[in-house]
Design a protein around this motif. Structure first.
Motif, short mmCIF file in Angstrom:
data_model
loop_
_atom_site.label_atom_id
_atom_site.label_comp_id
_atom_site.label_asym_id
_atom_site.label_seq_id
_atom_site.Cartn_x
_atom_site.Cartn_y
_atom_site.Cartn_z
N VAL A 110 0.93 -1.15 -0.04
CA VAL A 110 0.25 -0.03 0.04
C VAL A 110 0.98 1.14 0.08
O VAL A 110 1.82 1.25 0.82
CB VAL A 110 -1.01 0.01 1.32
N ARG A 111 0.80 2.18 -0.93
CA ARG A 111 1.74 3.21 -0.98
C ARG A 111 0.89 4.34 -0.27
O ARG A 111 -0.25 4.39 0.26
CB ARG A 111 1.70 3.88 -2.48
N GLY A 112 1.77 5.28 -0.04
CA GLY A 112 1.20 6.36 0.95
C GLY A 112 1.49 5.92 2.44
O GLY A 112 0.23 6.38 2.96
N GLY A 113 2.39 5.46 3.13
CA GLY A 113 2.32 5.20 4.49
C GLY A 113 2.35 6.54 5.31
O GLY A 113 2.54 7.50 4.94
N PRO A 114 2.03 6.19 6.86
CA PRO A 114 1.91 7.32 7.56
C PRO A 114 3.35 7.98 7.84
O PRO A 114 3.21 9.36 8.31
CB PRO A 114 1.43 6.67 8.85
N VAL A 115 4.42 7.60 7.70
CA VAL A 115 5.79 8.16 7.97
C VAL A 115 6.30 8.62 6.44
O VAL A 115 6.38 7.67 5.64
CB VAL A 115 6.76 7.20 8.38
N SER A 116 6.38 9.95 6.49
CA SER A 116 7.11 10.75 5.12
C SER A 116 8.34 10.93 5.28
O SER A 116 8.98 10.48 6.57
CB SER A 116 6.28 11.70 4.82
N TRP A 117 9.22 11.09 4.30
CA TRP A 117 10.43 11.25 4.25
C TRP A 117 10.99 12.56 5.19
O TRP A 117 11.90 12.28 5.99
CB TRP A 117 10.93 11.50 3.01
N LEU A 118 10.13 13.36 5.14
CA LEU A 118 10.40 14.73 6.11
C LEU A 118 10.21 14.20 7.43
O LEU A 118 11.03 14.70 8.34
CB LEU A 118 9.24 15.89 5.66
N SER A 119 9.16 13.63 7.86
CA SER A 119 9.27 13.05 9.46
C SER A 119 10.00 12.38 9.70
O SER A 119 10.71 12.62 10.76
CB SER A 119 7.82 12.43 9.72
N PHE A 120 10.70 11.27 8.96
CA PHE A 120 11.94 10.44 9.38
C PHE A 120 13.08 11.26 9.29
O PHE A 120 14.02 11.16 10.29
CB PHE A 120 11.98 9.43 8.01
N LEU A 121 13.41 12.40 8.51
CA LEU A 121 14.54 13.16 8.51
C LEU A 121 14.60 13.70 9.98
O LEU A 121 15.40 13.91 10.46
CB LEU A 121 14.61 14.17 7.26
N LEU A 122 13.40 14.42 10.10
CA LEU A 122 13.25 14.96 11.48
C LEU A 122 13.60 14.29 12.70
O LEU A 122 14.20 14.64 13.75
CB LEU A 122 11.92 15.80 11.47
N LEU A 123 13.26 12.98 12.53
CA LEU A 123 13.41 12.02 13.56
C LEU A 123 14.85 11.67 13.81
O LEU A 123 15.40 11.74 14.78
CB LEU A 123 12.57 10.75 13.43
N VAL A 124 15.51 11.76 12.59
CA VAL A 124 16.84 11.28 12.84
C VAL A 124 17.65 12.58 13.52
O VAL A 124 18.60 12.52 14.11
CB VAL A 124 17.36 10.89 11.31
N VAL A 125 17.34 13.70 12.88
CA VAL A 125 17.82 14.82 13.52
C VAL A 125 17.60 15.07 14.95
O VAL A 125 18.59 15.47 15.78
CB VAL A 125 17.57 16.20 12.55
N THR A 126 16.59 14.82 15.30
CA THR A 126 16.35 14.99 16.58
C THR A 126 17.17 13.83 17.51
O THR A 126 17.67 14.41 18.49
CB THR A 126 14.73 14.80 16.94
N GLY A 127 17.15 12.78 17.27
CA GLY A 127 17.82 11.66 17.95
C GLY A 127 19.54 11.93 17.87
O GLY A 127 20.11 11.80 18.90
N ALA A 128 20.07 12.51 16.89
CA ALA A 128 21.28 12.78 16.85
C ALA A 128 21.77 14.12 17.79
O ALA A 128 22.78 14.03 18.64
CB ALA A 128 21.88 13.13 15.25
N GLY A 129 20.78 14.92 17.80
CA GLY A 129 20.84 16.05 18.89
C GLY A 129 20.83 15.49 20.24
O GLY A 129 21.65 15.96 21.02
N ILE A 130 20.02 14.67 20.56
CA ILE A 130 19.92 13.89 22.13
C ILE A 130 21.09 13.36 22.03
O ILE A 130 21.58 13.38 23.28
CB ILE A 130 18.65 13.13 22.14
#
Length: 324
Positions: A110-130
Motif C-alpha cells: 500500500v503506497r502512501g504510509g503514515p511516515v513520510s521522508w520529512l518526518s523520518f528526517l526530523l526524527l533522525v536529526v532529533t535523535g542525533a541532537g539528543i
C-alpha cells in the motif's frame, strides 16, 4: 401381376420403415468420426449382393443415408463433448487466473504510509541532537569529578585521623600523668593487659627492640608507653612488675574503669572481656601501635604484620618526614 407389384411395394415400405427404426435405435451408440465412417462404410456393390434384388436401388440409398446420419450425429456429439471439456478447462484456467490476479493485487504494498521522508528526517536529526547533548553532559560531569578530585581541601584535619586526645591516668610508679607529660617527645603507645598469654608479650618485646634499633640508627629517643585495658586486675603494682620485664624506658599506665574507657575511645581502641570464670578471663583488644609526635598528635599506626626492622625503619622515616 398387379398383386405382385403391390406386394413388392409393401415389402419395400416395410423394409424402409424397419431400416429407419433400426438406424434410430443404433444412433446413441458411439461411432467413429465422419471421415472414418465414410471411409469404412461398405461399398454399394457389396450391399446389392447382400440385399434382395426386389428391394431395388432406393433401399440401398436409404440405408447409406442412415449410416451417414448415424456417423454424423456421433461425430457431432463427440465434438460437443470435446468442446464442453475444453470450455470447462478454459473456465477453470480463467478462475485460477482470476484468483492469481486477486492474490497478486492483494499482495501489492500500500503506497502512501503514515511516515513520510520529512518526518523520518526530523526524527533522525532529533535523535542525533539528543545523543550529542547526552555525550557533552557526560564529558562535562566526568571533568567536574576529575577536577574536584584534584582540588586540595583545606581544613584542620587534612591527612590526619581523629586519633588521640587528652587523658588522665596513673603510671607504674603511682603518679598521675596526662598527655601533657609527653609533649616534646616522640611516643609509641600500645594498648594491652598484663594477663595476656602471648600477643601482648610478643608486641612489647618487638617495641622494645625497635626502640633500641632506632637509637642505634638515628640517635632518636623514643618513649614506649603501655596502657592497660584491664583496670580491674592491672593495679599499679601489677603494671610495675610487668613493664620491668621488657624495657627500662617502658612506661606503664592504668586507671579506673571510666578513665581507661575514655582513653580507649580517644585512640579508637576496641577491647572487651571474653567468657569469665571467677577472676580468670581474657580481653579481646586492638593490636596496634600509635606513633605520636612531639605535640602528641597522631602521625601513623603500625600493626602486627610489622617486624622489628620494618617497625624501626618506618618510625625513622616518619620522623624525618615530619613537617617537611
Amino acid at each position: 401381376m398387379a398383386s405382385i407389384v403391390s406386394r413388392n411395394t409393401n415389402s419395400l415400405r416395410s423394409l424402409r420403415f424397419n431400416t429407419l427404426t433400426r438406424c434410430r435405435s443404433l444412433s446413441p451408440l458411439p461411432s467413429p468420426p465422419l471421415a472414418d465412417g465414410l471411409q469404412h462404410r461398405p461399398p454399394l456393390s457389396l450391399l446389392q449382393s447382400l440385399l434382395p434384388k426386389a428391394l431395388g436401388t432406393l433401399s440401398l440409398v436409404t440405408y447409406q443415408r442412415c449410416l451417414f446420419s448415424t456417423s454424423t450425429s456421433a461425430s457431432v456429439n463427440q465434438g460437443n463433448e470435446t468442446s464442453k471439456t475444453a470450455g470447462e478447462a478454459n473456465s477453470g484456467k480463467e478462475d485460477k487466473s482470476g484468483e492469481s490476479n486477486q492474490s497478486s493485487e492483494s499482495g501489492k504494498p500500500v503506497r502512501g504510509g503514515p511516515v513520510s521522508w520529512l518526518s523520518f528526517l526530523l526524527l533522525v536529526v532529533t535523535g542525533a541532537g539528543i545523543i550529542l547533548y547526552y555525550d557533552k553532559e557526560k564529558r562535562r560531569h566526568i571533568e567536574d569529578i576529575y577536577s574536584a578530585s584534584k582540588e586540595v581541601k583545606q581544613g584542620p584535619g587534612v591527612g590526619k585521623a581523629a586519633i588521640g586526645g587528652p587523658f588522665k591516668l596513673i603510671n607504674h610508679d603511682g603518679k598521675n600523668v596526662t598527655e601533657k607529660d609527653f609533649l616534646g617527645k616522640w611516643t609509641v603507645i600500645y594498648f594491652g593487659f598484663t594477663h595476656c598469654p602471648d600477643i601482648c608479650p610478643d608486641e612489647l618485646q618487638k617495641l622494645a627492640a625497635a626502640v633500641d634499633k632506632i637509637k642505634q640508627k638515628s640517635g632518636i629517643e623514643i618513649v614506649p608507653v603501655f596502657i592497660s585495658v584491664d583496670p580491674e586486675r592491672d593495679t599499679v603494682e601489677q603494671v610495675h612488675e610487668y613493664v620491668k620485664e621488657f624495657h627500662p624506658k617502658l612506661i606503664g599506665l592504668t586507671g579506673s574503669s571510666d578513665e581507661i574507657r575514655n582513653v580507649a575511645r580517644a585512640y579508637r581502641v576496641y577491647y572487651m572481656k571474653t567468657a569469665e570464670e571467677d577472676s580468670d578471663y581474657l580481653v579481646d583488644h586492638s593490636i596496634v601501635m600509635y606513633l605520636m609526635g612531639p605535640d602528641m598528635q597522631f602521625v601513623k599506626y603500625f600493626g602486627k604484620n610489622n617486624d622489628i626492622e620494618s617497625l624501626a625503619d618506618g618510625i625513622i622515616k616518619e620522623i624525618k618526614n615530619y613537617k617537611k
